[in-house]
Design a protein around this motif. Structure first.
Motif, short mmCIF file in Angstrom:
data_model
loop_
_atom_site.label_atom_id
_atom_site.label_comp_id
_atom_site.label_asym_id
_atom_site.label_seq_id
_atom_site.Cartn_x
_atom_site.Cartn_y
_atom_site.Cartn_z
N UNK A 177 2.95 20.68 0.16
CA UNK A 177 2.91 19.23 0.33
C UNK A 177 2.60 18.84 1.77
N UNK A 178 3.16 19.57 2.72
CA UNK A 178 2.90 19.29 4.13
C UNK A 178 1.45 19.58 4.52
N UNK B 278 -1.71 10.08 2.86
CA UNK B 278 -2.48 8.91 2.42
C UNK B 278 -1.51 7.79 2.09
N UNK B 279 -1.89 6.55 2.37
CA UNK B 279 -0.98 5.43 2.08
C UNK B 279 -0.77 5.20 0.58
N UNK C 27 -6.92 7.30 -7.62
CA UNK C 27 -6.89 7.52 -9.06
C UNK C 27 -7.21 8.96 -9.47
N UNK C 28 -8.12 9.60 -8.81
CA UNK C 28 -8.46 10.99 -9.14
C UNK C 28 -7.36 11.98 -8.79
N UNK C 29 -6.41 11.56 -7.97
CA UNK C 29 -5.31 12.42 -7.55
C UNK C 29 -4.12 12.37 -8.51
N UNK C 30 -4.11 11.45 -9.47
CA UNK C 30 -2.94 11.30 -10.34
C UNK C 30 -2.57 12.59 -11.08
#
Length: 137
Positions: free
Chosen positions: A34-35, A40-41, A45-48
């Motif tokens: 994760x680090x 990103x704020x 949508x493609x990251x869901x």
């Protein structure tokens, strides 16, 4: 506590300690993953699907760590006394589902596979006395 209870507790202690060390190593590997991701704020949508699978990993690991710590903190004594355990692995669908998600980074897929394997092993250990079986869907 009888001698049989003491023997059973000793036999369980080593696998529980090993499983806890593995779970904590996976928690640390997930944290590092994760680090390494760009901040990103908001989630694009493609990251869901990516975020959903990260959630699946952390849910599995949270359940397993809680279950292991409960066992180490006196679970065998509580179970032998007939008292219900405060936390058990109940086959949470989020933990048992393992959908095929195309395009996941290999590192994330490795964490998914390792967390699924760990969850299933802990669920089998939890269900040995109850006779329950958990399988990935």
């Amino acid at each position: 506590m009888t001698q049989d209870d003491d023997d059973r507790a000793l036999r369980l202690a080593c696998p529980l300690d090993e499983m806890l060390a593995e779970a904590l190593a996976l928690v640390d590997a997930t944290r590092r993953y994760l680090e390494s991701r760009p901040a990103a704020p908001a989630v694009a949508p493609g990251e869901l699907p990516h975020v959903r699978e990260i959630d699946r990993i952390t849910t599995r690991l949270g359940h397993v760590v809680a279950w292991l710590l409960t066992r180490k903190a006196g679970g065998p004594a509580m179970a032998s006394a007939g008292r219900p355990l405060p936390h058990d692995l109940d086959g949470d669908p989020a933990c048992l589902d393992q959908p095929l998600v195309p395009g996941l980074p290999a590192r994330l897929q490795g964490l998914l596979d390792a967390s699924a394997d760990l969850y299933l092993r802990a669920a089998r250990l939890a269900g040995e006395n109850a006779g329950s079986r958990h399988h990935l869907h």
